[in-house]
Design a protein around this motif. Sequence first.
Motif, PDB file in Angstrom:
ATOM      1  N   ALA A 261     -48.935 -37.808  39.778  1.00  0.00           N
ATOM      2  CA  ALA A 261     -48.047 -38.936  39.484  1.00  0.00           C
ATOM      3  C   ALA A 261     -47.912 -39.190  37.980  1.00  0.00           C
ATOM      4  O   ALA A 261     -46.898 -39.707  37.525  1.00  0.00           O
ATOM      5  N   HIS A 262     -48.937 -38.852  37.219  1.00  0.00           N
ATOM      6  CA  HIS A 262     -48.946 -39.089  35.766  1.00  0.00           C
ATOM      7  C   HIS A 262     -49.334 -37.796  35.049  1.00  0.00           C
ATOM      8  O   HIS A 262     -50.505 -37.594  34.711  1.00  0.00           O
ATOM      9  N   PRO A 263     -48.360 -36.914  34.793  1.00  0.00           N
ATOM     10  CA  PRO A 263     -48.667 -35.598  34.213  1.00  0.00           C
ATOM     11  C   PRO A 263     -49.264 -35.637  32.808  1.00  0.00           C
ATOM     12  O   PRO A 263     -49.849 -34.661  32.369  1.00  0.00           O
ATOM     13  N   LYS A 264     -49.131 -36.757  32.098  1.00  0.00           N
ATOM     14  CA  LYS A 264     -49.741 -36.843  30.765  1.00  0.00           C
ATOM     15  C   LYS A 264     -51.258 -36.882  30.833  1.00  0.00           C
ATOM     16  O   LYS A 264     -51.930 -36.586  29.851  1.00  0.00           O
ATOM     17  N   LEU A 265     -51.792 -37.259  31.993  1.00  0.00           N
ATOM     18  CA  LEU A 265     -53.243 -37.246  32.172  1.00  0.00           C
ATOM     19  C   LEU A 265     -53.663 -35.799  32.361  1.00  0.00           C
ATOM     20  O   LEU A 265     -53.367 -35.183  33.378  1.00  0.00           O
ATOM     21  N   GLN A 266     -54.311 -35.265  31.369  1.00  0.00           N
ATOM     22  CA  GLN A 266     -54.780 -33.883  31.445  1.00  0.00           C
ATOM     23  C   GLN A 266     -56.287 -33.897  31.578  1.00  0.00           C
ATOM     24  O   GLN A 266     -56.982 -34.536  30.793  1.00  0.00           O
ATOM     25  N   VAL A 267     -56.782 -33.177  32.584  1.00  0.00           N
ATOM     26  CA  VAL A 267     -58.218 -33.149  32.854  1.00  0.00           C
ATOM     27  C   VAL A 267     -58.697 -31.711  32.808  1.00  0.00           C
ATOM     28  O   VAL A 267     -58.134 -30.835  33.462  1.00  0.00           O
ATOM     29  N   ARG A 268     -59.716 -31.478  32.025  1.00  0.00           N
ATOM     30  CA  ARG A 268     -60.334 -30.156  31.940  1.00  0.00           C
ATOM     31  C   ARG A 268     -61.353 -30.034  33.062  1.00  0.00           C
ATOM     32  O   ARG A 268     -62.186 -30.921  33.249  1.00  0.00           O
ATOM     33  N   ARG A 269     -61.299 -28.958  33.801  1.00  0.00           N
ATOM     34  CA  ARG A 269     -62.249 -28.692  34.875  1.00  0.00           C
ATOM     35  C   ARG A 269     -63.126 -27.531  34.442  1.00  0.00           C
ATOM     36  O   ARG A 269     -62.653 -26.412  34.304  1.00  0.00           O
TER      37      ARG A 269
END
Length: 104
Positions: free
Chosen positions: A53-61
């Motif tokens: 829903a919020h593509p600006k939230l980038q999370v490194r896995r």
Amino acid sequence: MESITQRLEKPKNQYSLVVRLLMENHSRGVTMVEAMKDYFHKFQTRLLEVEKAHPKLQVRRLPMTTKNRFGHSCTYTNYKSVAPYQYLIHLYNLLNREGLKDKK
């Protein structure tokens, strides 16, 4: 940064709780162990929904490997936000106020 998270409202839904956990563990990342301390076993699912829903939230896995008490190796994932801290605060307030709105 700790004082900022202490001044925010308590999470009102699971989506804001995901962002709150990312904010509180901004420097080292979140594992399922940290998420489970808050009795929150749907962390991975809710995180995916927020990211869609919020593509600006980038999370490194980052996969992490360690040995358990029996000497067997086990792998788990560390989730760390790459987004700026101010964006996380804004997203947290938005999700806490409105929840996750479907962008169809």
